[in-house]
Design an enzyme around this catalytic site. Structure first.
Site, PDB file in Angstrom:
ATOM      1  N   GLU A 191      -0.875  -2.467  15.373  1.00 52.73           N
ATOM      2  CA  GLU A 191      -1.929  -2.084  14.526  1.00 52.73           C
ATOM      3  C   GLU A 191      -3.320  -1.875  15.461  1.00 52.73           C
ATOM      4  O   GLU A 191      -4.215  -1.442  14.911  1.00 52.73           O
ATOM      5  CB  GLU A 191      -2.338  -3.171  13.588  1.00 52.73           C
ATOM      6  CG  GLU A 191      -1.806  -2.626  12.204  1.00 52.73           C
ATOM      7  CD  GLU A 191      -1.977  -3.693  11.119  1.00 52.73           C
ATOM      8  OE1 GLU A 191      -2.133  -3.447   9.953  1.00 52.73           O
ATOM      9  OE2 GLU A 191      -1.729  -4.903  11.244  1.00 52.73           O
ATOM     10  N   SER A 227       1.045  -1.070   0.036  1.00 52.69           N
ATOM     11  CA  SER A 227      -0.105  -0.087  -0.031  1.00 52.69           C
ATOM     12  C   SER A 227       0.698   1.180   0.136  1.00 52.69           C
ATOM     13  O   SER A 227       1.807   1.200   0.900  1.00 52.69           O
ATOM     14  CB  SER A 227      -0.935   0.078   1.202  1.00 52.69           C
ATOM     15  OG  SER A 227      -1.720  -0.860   1.268  1.00 52.69           O
TER      16      SER A 227
HETATM   17  C1  FAD Z   1      -6.180  -3.540   0.192  1.00 60.55           C
HETATM   18  C2  FAD Z   1      -4.949  -4.389   0.452  1.00 60.55           C
HETATM   19  C3  FAD Z   1      -3.941  -3.566   0.985  1.00 60.55           C
HETATM   20  C4  FAD Z   1      -2.588  -4.340   1.402  1.00 60.55           C
HETATM   21  N1  FAD Z   1      -1.506  -3.712   1.797  1.00 60.55           N
HETATM   22  C5  FAD Z   1      -0.477  -4.472   2.344  1.00 60.55           C
HETATM   23  C6  FAD Z   1       0.432  -3.607   2.492  1.00 60.55           C
HETATM   24  O1  FAD Z   1       0.916  -2.574   2.728  1.00 60.55           O
HETATM   25  N2  FAD Z   1       1.720  -4.522   2.724  1.00 60.55           N
HETATM   26  C7  FAD Z   1       1.912  -5.771   2.843  1.00 60.55           C
HETATM   27  O2  FAD Z   1       2.831  -6.526   2.930  1.00 60.55           O
HETATM   28  N3  FAD Z   1       0.815  -6.508   2.442  1.00 60.55           N
HETATM   29  C8  FAD Z   1      -0.608  -5.812   2.210  1.00 60.55           C
HETATM   30  N4  FAD Z   1      -1.496  -6.573   2.020  1.00 60.55           N
HETATM   31  C9  FAD Z   1      -1.626  -8.131   1.731  1.00 60.55           C
HETATM   32  C10 FAD Z   1      -2.450  -8.653   2.722  1.00 60.55           C
HETATM   33  O3  FAD Z   1      -1.941  -8.571   3.937  1.00 60.55           O
HETATM   34  C11 FAD Z   1      -2.675 -10.136   2.103  1.00 60.55           C
HETATM   35  O4  FAD Z   1      -3.443  -9.897   1.153  1.00 60.55           O
HETATM   36  C12 FAD Z   1      -3.560 -11.050   3.199  1.00 60.55           C
HETATM   37  O5  FAD Z   1      -2.366 -11.471   3.947  1.00 60.55           O
HETATM   38  C13 FAD Z   1      -3.814 -12.261   2.471  1.00 60.55           C
HETATM   39  O6  FAD Z   1      -2.705 -12.927   1.616  1.00 60.55           O
HETATM   40  P1  FAD Z   1      -2.936 -13.545   0.311  1.00 60.55           P
HETATM   41  O7  FAD Z   1      -3.646 -12.306  -0.674  1.00 60.55           O
HETATM   42  O8  FAD Z   1      -1.760 -13.913  -0.157  1.00 60.55           O
HETATM   43  O9  FAD Z   1      -4.194 -14.483   0.285  1.00 60.55           O
HETATM   44  P2  FAD Z   1      -3.931 -16.093   0.706  1.00 60.55           P
HETATM   45  O10 FAD Z   1      -3.202 -16.206   1.995  1.00 60.55           O
HETATM   46  O11 FAD Z   1      -3.550 -17.013  -0.643  1.00 60.55           O
HETATM   47  O12 FAD Z   1      -5.538 -16.474   1.050  1.00 60.55           O
HETATM   48  C14 FAD Z   1      -6.318 -16.923   0.002  1.00 60.55           C
HETATM   49  C15 FAD Z   1      -7.646 -17.453   0.886  1.00 60.55           C
HETATM   50  O13 FAD Z   1      -7.083 -18.647   1.367  1.00 60.55           O
HETATM   51  C16 FAD Z   1      -7.466 -18.420   2.923  1.00 60.55           C
HETATM   52  N5  FAD Z   1      -6.579 -19.208   3.733  1.00 60.55           N
HETATM   53  C17 FAD Z   1      -5.086 -19.021   3.839  1.00 60.55           C
HETATM   54  N6  FAD Z   1      -4.581 -19.738   4.768  1.00 60.55           N
HETATM   55  C18 FAD Z   1      -5.824 -20.293   5.363  1.00 60.55           C
HETATM   56  C19 FAD Z   1      -5.657 -21.161   6.399  1.00 60.55           C
HETATM   57  N7  FAD Z   1      -4.534 -21.541   7.148  1.00 60.55           N
HETATM   58  N8  FAD Z   1      -7.035 -21.410   7.081  1.00 60.55           N
HETATM   59  C20 FAD Z   1      -8.000 -21.063   6.402  1.00 60.55           C
HETATM   60  N9  FAD Z   1      -8.043 -20.263   5.386  1.00 60.55           N
HETATM   61  C21 FAD Z   1      -6.851 -19.794   4.872  1.00 60.55           C
HETATM   62  C22 FAD Z   1      -7.522 -16.941   3.150  1.00 60.55           C
HETATM   63  O14 FAD Z   1      -8.379 -16.816   4.448  1.00 60.55           O
HETATM   64  C23 FAD Z   1      -8.164 -16.349   1.868  1.00 60.55           C
HETATM   65  O15 FAD Z   1      -9.499 -16.641   1.997  1.00 60.55           O
HETATM   66  C24 FAD Z   1      -2.781  -5.687   1.484  1.00 60.55           C
HETATM   67  C25 FAD Z   1      -3.776  -6.415   0.762  1.00 60.55           C
HETATM   68  C26 FAD Z   1      -5.206  -5.747   0.524  1.00 60.55           C
HETATM   69  C27 FAD Z   1      -6.098  -6.392   0.207  1.00 60.55           C
END
Ligand code: FAD
Lengths: 351, 392
Positions: B246, B163
């Site tokens: 946070e 972000s």
């Molecule tokens: C608007 C926005 C701003 C962001 N800003 C930042 C930032 O500034 N810096 C930064 O570093 N990151 C940032 N993020 C990233 C954010 O932290 C990640 O998107 C988040 O941690 C989820 O990771 P992923 O997108 O890889 O999804 P995944 O981890 O691939 O998850 C996909 C799906 O699988 C589910 N899942 C995964 N593991 C499990 C489990 N163990 N049990 C059950 N369900 C599970 C998740 O709940 C989700 O529904 C941002 C994201 C968004 C959307």
């Protein structure tokens, strides 16, 4: 601003929790359920040994002083054990007499009620009529009505004291789903009533007291439902692992905790707001009653599901919590009604 | 228990409100009421500096570093008045709320002197480099590599969803500094200058048309050896410590922004007649109750000084507000009806409520998805067995 228990409040919480866990056992509660829905010995020691029946009653009147936060602490602990106690009716009745009774009325009743020598129940009515100081009509669904010595009856603009043995009053106890708080029907046939000296003052404290006690009880029910289920989740093994390791299972536990934490904020916010005479008190009370009762039901329902077959048995305590939770939802205004009050405050009356 | 504020605190409230409202009526009128994260970024950097010039930038910090040593109650009050005055969110919220406290807690005196004044003064805007294409919920799987070479850290790899990287000066990065290590071990926490040839930033368009987050590529990006926070291998511990910040006082400011959103829904419902729909009334009441419970949940969490026990209010806070806000977005659209689906102008740009509806879908994803929150609550709060790890 410090939204955490004071040391004294934390001590009370610990004391009452211990008291109810040790004394309001499932065995004793079930014995009360099999008779008239009250554990008299428990109420006697609650009044005499703990001296907590006077919470929320001024010390000048023989009470314990303190306020709604402390009353909520007690009710939460009682709810956590689904104790078969007349706490709800007692708290409303005693506070009504303390607030609206004449010196004579206070003298006649308060010390008896606080010592446990007499038990009072308080209920609102919209249908009783009063002619020449005599009450006629019917009141349905009076919690613990069957065991009361005294009824405090509040109606719009009026409030009365009626002795249970008054001529013309007949009390019928019903077999009730929640056997820890059986409901009764009161039939009034020209019953002599003692009008409270200041009905407005009584009316001002009755609903808030009732909502705080029911909301706090509900919080106790919800927390106990979660605690008991967490214990089971660690013990019970299926598919070669503890059932609590299944994600579908543990996420439901997490959802219970999320609601409970909010219910906890709601109950103590409301209690605090009333104690401080805050402007927000009304919205806080409606929030607390609706949110906590719904949380209790959600958690108690989950407790049955997450225990499987054993949770559906009479032997397991899950149904005690489930039935208490259901009763709490209906009692003193359903959640929908309370939310409509909140809606009216922020949106104006419904067109 | 006590909810009310003292007369001195109420005086402080008046002082905050006066100053903030004065600014929003005067010199910074043009940024009042902005609700997106990216609009007027340059003016909002000036606003950061204005806050700093009047010592309102980070009042909870020690005065040595540009703060006021403000009490909890004062911080609560300031956060509330900030949002009440319609002041837009802090473009440097990551610096103020995450990087700053992390350096205060884990940094050396030299690092404090190097970074804190710039953050407090609104001159060093930070972004957060945690997530990677292969490491989202499973943050411990980060692969971006760091190695020490001639007194400098050299970093290679890719972060994603960063972000505000495009308007930031600095980024903190979780890197794998131990060759061949796996999971939370072997990670380190580095502070890096964004504006260097080794770092490339590409915006990613989001569902609301905005491009608030980015891909961040590191190709032999560099920072001096003393940009390491904590020791080599402490990266996981520090990243986790940072996530706890946070849940600080800023959540109360965030709630006031939610208040503005709910008020806009109430106004819309009154204007279009939905205020008499009994089902909508129930949902608005639920939203109102939920928002107030959020406030008291936050106050419980902030008032809690007994850190020996699990703090249920703190542990459940993220999923509570995120889920509440996502429902609020749905409520907004149900109140607005089709009118909510029509943009005001000729661009794919959305007003407060439609944008709330779209943006709030991310609230339940970033900062730990709702599923991950439930895992944490069940495991840390309720002692349930941990999720087994696979070996893919
Ligand atoms: C608007 C926005 C701003 C962001 N800003 C930042 C930032 O500034 N810096 C930064 O570093 N990151 C940032 N993020 C990233 C954010 O932290 C990640 O998107 C988040 O941690 C989820 O990771 P992923 O997108 O890889 O999804 P995944 O981890 O691939 O998850 C996909 C799906 O699988 C589910 N899942 C995964 N593991 C499990 C489990 N163990 N049990 C059950 N369900 C599970 C998740 O709940 C989700 O529904 C941002 C994201 C968004 C959307």
């Amino acid at each position: 601003m410090h939204f955490a228990f004071t040391e004294e409040q934390a001590m009370i919480a610990e004391t009452v929790k211990q008291f109810f866990t040790e004394n309001a056992t499932s065995l004793r509660t079930r014995a009360a359920m099999a008779t008239d829905g009250i554990d008299r010995a428990l109420w006697a020691s609650f009044c005499a040994e703990l001296g907590l029946a006077g919470i929320g009653i001024a010390e000048e009147l023989g009470g314990a002083g303190l306020g709604m936060v402390e009353l909520a602490i007690v009710a939460e602990a009682a709810g956590g054990q689904v104790a078969a106690l007349p706490l709800l009716g007692h708290a409303m009745a005693a506070r009504a007499i303390a607030a609206g009774g004449s010196a004579a009325q206070q003298g006649d009743w308060l010390s008896k009620l606080l010592s446990g020598e007499a038990i009072a129940v308080c209920e609102g009515s919209h249908s009783l009529t009063c002619t020449d100081g005599k009450l006629s009509g019917t009141m349905d669904c009076v919690p613990h009505g069957g065991i009361a010595d005294l009824f405090v009856i509040v109606a719009p603009g009026q409030a009365w004291l009626v002795r249970a043995d008054a001529p013309g009053l007949s009390v019928t106890s019903h077999v009730t789903m929640d056997q820890t708080r059986p409901l009764a029907t009161l039939q009034f046939d020209g019953v002599a009533a003692d009008a409270l000296a200041d009905p407005a003052a009584a009316l001002a404290v009755v609903p808030q007291t009732g909502w705080i006690v029911t909301a706090a009880e509900a919080l106790g029910v919800a927390q106990a439902s979660l605690d008991l289920t967490v214990g089971y989740a660690k013990e019970r093994v299926q598919f070669g692992r503890a059932i609590g390791s299944f994600q579908a299972y543990k996420h439901r536990l997490a959802d219970m905790m999320i609601e409970i934490e909010q219910a906890r904020s709601a109950v103590y916010w409301a209690a605090c707001a009333v104690d401080e005479g805050a402007e927000e008190a009304a919205i806080a009370l409606h929030s607390a009653k609706s949110f906590a009762a719904d949380t209790a039901f959600m958690c108690a329902g989950n407790m049955i599901q997450l225990h499987g077959g054993i949770g559906f048995t009479w032997e397991h305590d899950a149904h005690l919590y489930f039935k208490r939770a259901r009763a709490l939802q209906s009692m003193l205004g359903h959640g929908d009604w309370h939310r409509e009050q909140v809606a009216t405050m922020i949106l104006g009356a419904a067109a | 228990m006590k909810l009310g504020f003292s007369p001195e605190e109420e005086l402080f409230r008046a002082e905050c409100a006066d100053w903030l409202q004065g600014q929003m009526a005067g010199e910074f009128k043009d940024i009042k009421g902005i609700t997106t994260l990216t609009a007027k970024a340059e003016r909002r950097k000036e606003w950061e500096q204005q806050l700093a010039a009047h010592k309102w930038s980070c009042i909870g910090w020690p005065s040595q570093w540009g703060g006021r040593d403000a009490t909890l109650a004062q911080q609560v009050i300031f956060a509330e008045e900030y949002a009440r005055a319609g002041v837009p969110g802090r473009v440097n919220h990551i610096g103020i709320e995450l990087a700053g406290p992390t350096i205060l807690t884990f940094g050396t005196e030299q690092q404090k002197a190097r970074f804190l004044p710039g953050i407090a003064a609104g001159q060093t805007i930070f972004c957060q480099g945690f997530s990677e294409p292969g490491a989202g919920s499973d943050l411990a799987s980060v692969r971006t590599k760091g190695r020490l070479e001639d007194g400098e850290w050299v970093v290679n790899g890719q972060k994603i969803w960063t972000s505000l990287a495009h308007i930031s000066d600095w980024i903190f990065v979780v890197t794998r500094t131990e060759e061949g290590s796996k999971g939370p071990k072997g990670l380190s926490f580095l502070m890096m200058d964004v504006k260097q040839p080794g770092i490339e930033i590409r915006g990613i368009k989001q569902i609301n048309g905005d491009a608030e987050f980015n891909e961040t590529f590191f190709t032999d990006a560099r920072c001096p050896a003393d940009s390491l926070i904590g020791a080599v291998g402490d990266g996981w511990k520090i990243a986790m410590g940072l996530l706890a910040f946070e849940r600080g006082v800023s959540t109360l400011g965030q709630q006031m922004a939610f208040r503005n959103e709910l008020d806009a829904i109430i106004a819309a419902a009154k204007a279009n007649g939905q205020a008499s729909n009994p089902l909508i009334r129930q949902r608005i009441a639920k939203a109102e109750i939920g928002l107030r419970l959020m406030r008291y949940g936050a106050l419980r969490m902030l008032s809690n000084t007994d850190h020996s026990k699990i703090d249920g209010a703190a542990l459940t806070y993220k999923i509570q507000w995120a889920t509440w806000r996502r429902s609020l977005g749905e409520l907004a659209m149900d109140v607005l009806g089709q009118a909510g689906e029509v943009a005001e102008g000729s661009e794919y740009e959305w007003g407060m409520l439609p944008n709330l509806f779209l943006f709030s879908r991310s609230d339940t994803i970033y900062g730990g998805t709702n599923q991950i929150q439930r895992n944490l609550i069940a495991e840390r709060g309720l002692g349930m067995p941990r999720e087994p790890r696979g070996d893919l």
